[in-house]
Motif scaffolding. Sequence first.
Motif, PDB file in Angstrom:
ATOM      1  N   ASN A   1       1.071  -1.474  -0.206  1.00 15.32           N
ATOM      2  CA  ASN A   1      -0.148   0.539   0.154  1.00 15.32           C
ATOM      3  C   ASN A   1       0.763   1.325   0.196  1.00 15.32           C
ATOM      4  OD1 ASN A   1      -2.460  -1.486  -0.119  1.00 15.32           O
ATOM      5  ND2 ASN A   1      -2.527  -1.059   2.370  1.00 15.32           N
ATOM      6  N   ALA A   2       1.923   1.112   0.479  1.00 14.90           N
ATOM      7  CA  ALA A   2       3.123   2.497   1.107  1.00 14.90           C
ATOM      8  C   ALA A   2       3.750   2.316  -0.857  1.00 14.90           C
ATOM      9  CB  ALA A   2       3.624   2.365   1.620  1.00 14.90           C
TER      10      ALA A   2
ATOM     11  N   LEU B   1       1.811   1.417  -3.083  1.00 17.47           N
ATOM     12  CA  LEU B   1       0.917   2.101  -4.201  1.00 17.47           C
ATOM     13  C   LEU B   1       1.363   3.645  -4.445  1.00 17.47           C
ATOM     14  CD1 LEU B   1      -1.381  -0.230  -4.599  1.00 17.47           C
ATOM     15  CD2 LEU B   1       0.390  -0.452  -6.010  1.00 17.47           C
ATOM     16  N   ASP B   2       0.929   4.244  -2.931  1.00 19.99           N
ATOM     17  CA  ASP B   2       0.490   5.701  -2.195  1.00 19.99           C
ATOM     18  C   ASP B   2       1.790   6.431  -3.180  1.00 19.99           C
ATOM     19  OD1 ASP B   2      -1.904   4.879  -1.301  1.00 19.99           O
ATOM     20  OD2 ASP B   2      -0.877   5.067   0.804  1.00 19.99           O
ATOM     21  N   LEU B   3       2.829   5.941  -2.916  1.00 19.54           N
ATOM     22  CA  LEU B   3       4.067   6.756  -4.025  1.00 19.54           C
ATOM     23  C   LEU B   3       4.204   6.545  -5.769  1.00 19.54           C
ATOM     24  CD1 LEU B   3       7.090   5.647  -1.300  1.00 19.54           C
ATOM     25  CD2 LEU B   3       6.165   7.804  -0.989  1.00 19.54           C
TER      26      LEU B   3
ATOM     27  N   GLU C   1       3.771   6.778  -8.783  1.00 17.34           N
ATOM     28  CA  GLU C   1       3.912   8.934 -10.059  1.00 17.34           C
ATOM     29  C   GLU C   1       3.673   8.141 -11.663  1.00 17.34           C
ATOM     30  OE1 GLU C   1       7.192  10.449  -9.982  1.00 17.34           O
ATOM     31  OE2 GLU C   1       7.115  10.382  -7.414  1.00 17.34           O
TER      32      GLU C   1
ATOM     33  N   LYS D   1      -3.522   3.190 -12.223  1.00 17.67           N
ATOM     34  CA  LYS D   1      -3.042   4.590 -11.087  1.00 17.67           C
ATOM     35  C   LYS D   1      -5.098   5.508 -10.010  1.00 17.67           C
ATOM     36  CE  LYS D   1      -0.796   6.498  -8.028  1.00 17.67           C
ATOM     37  NZ  LYS D   1      -0.567   7.992  -8.435  1.00 17.67           N
TER      38      LYS D   1
ATOM     39  N   ARG E   1      -7.927   3.604  -6.743  1.00 16.59           N
ATOM     40  CA  ARG E   1      -7.328   3.420  -5.278  1.00 16.59           C
ATOM     41  C   ARG E   1      -7.531   3.100  -4.123  1.00 16.59           C
ATOM     42  NH1 ARG E   1      -3.983   7.007  -6.159  1.00 16.59           N
ATOM     43  NH2 ARG E   1      -4.462   7.162  -3.836  1.00 16.59           N
TER      44      ARG E   1
ATOM     45  N   ARG F   1      -7.285  -0.686  -2.096  1.00 15.44           N
ATOM     46  CA  ARG F   1      -5.985  -0.202  -1.309  1.00 15.44           C
ATOM     47  C   ARG F   1      -6.015  -2.186  -0.680  1.00 15.44           C
ATOM     48  NH1 ARG F   1      -4.498   2.513  -4.017  1.00 15.44           N
ATOM     49  NH2 ARG F   1      -3.147   4.640  -4.054  1.00 15.44           N
TER      50      ARG F   1
END
Length: 263
Positions: free
Chosen positions: A24-25, A27-29, A31, A114, A117, A119
């Motif tokens: 998850n971390a 995926l949040d990063l 770009e 992307k 959203r 997770r």
Amino acid sequence: MFSGQVSIKYISNKPALKSPKNWNAALDLAEGDLYLLLHQDDWFHSEHALSKFVYAFQDPSIDFVFCRNTAVDEDGKQKILQSMPALLSKLTERPNRLVLSQVIGPPSNAMFRKKIRIRYDENFIWLVDVDYYSRVLKAGHTYKYVSEHLVSIGIHADQTTEFCRANPDIIFKENIQFAVKMGAPAFNDILIYDYYWRLLRNHHIRTPADFERNGLPLQSVPKVINQIFSMQKKISPRLLQVGAGSKLFMAISYLGRQLNKKQ
């Protein structure tokens, strides 16, 4: 090898994050417009693997793409893990059936836009990808299956999959937790009902203490699972293990539930 050709960022989590929190971390990063989580024990089967994934996204209606789910053991022997090929074309209509056979494969086997959203549920280990894909499908995201070996899924004794298989209480507990997330209507599907019938039978669930032993207080177990449990308690363990007999009792239990719903 790729110096000057691609931009690579290395990020070290301190303290270290365990999967799926680490996923998850990442995926949040992310770009870019597309992402793929490639695990450390998996690899691209060919130099054209990424381009074939990307090519499938030429159709703007496609939200994620996955390829043939191919495992490779430590001796280099390949095994295709998609044991229910008929499910590949029906995932949109039957997302819960992923619990029967994880035909999509681990995260390394799929690429996503992307814009998705959703997770990973960090409460899961064994069913983490099944739960994720089912929620992605239920959210209305469309997919494309590429019938090619693009990613090799490494199989070895140290991976999480093997750890869970050595700890059946984890497998049982997560399946019950997944039943809670699916909800009672999912059990109108006889294949889902049969899956959970076999789950209780194979884990020898005969008393409330057996649920407790697997980390599940009986009051946390869905009503439909309790119904299966109550039916199986009436049948001798020896008879329950006979395939044809067990299937007959399962059908009787399923039909009884369907009739009670209509009354």
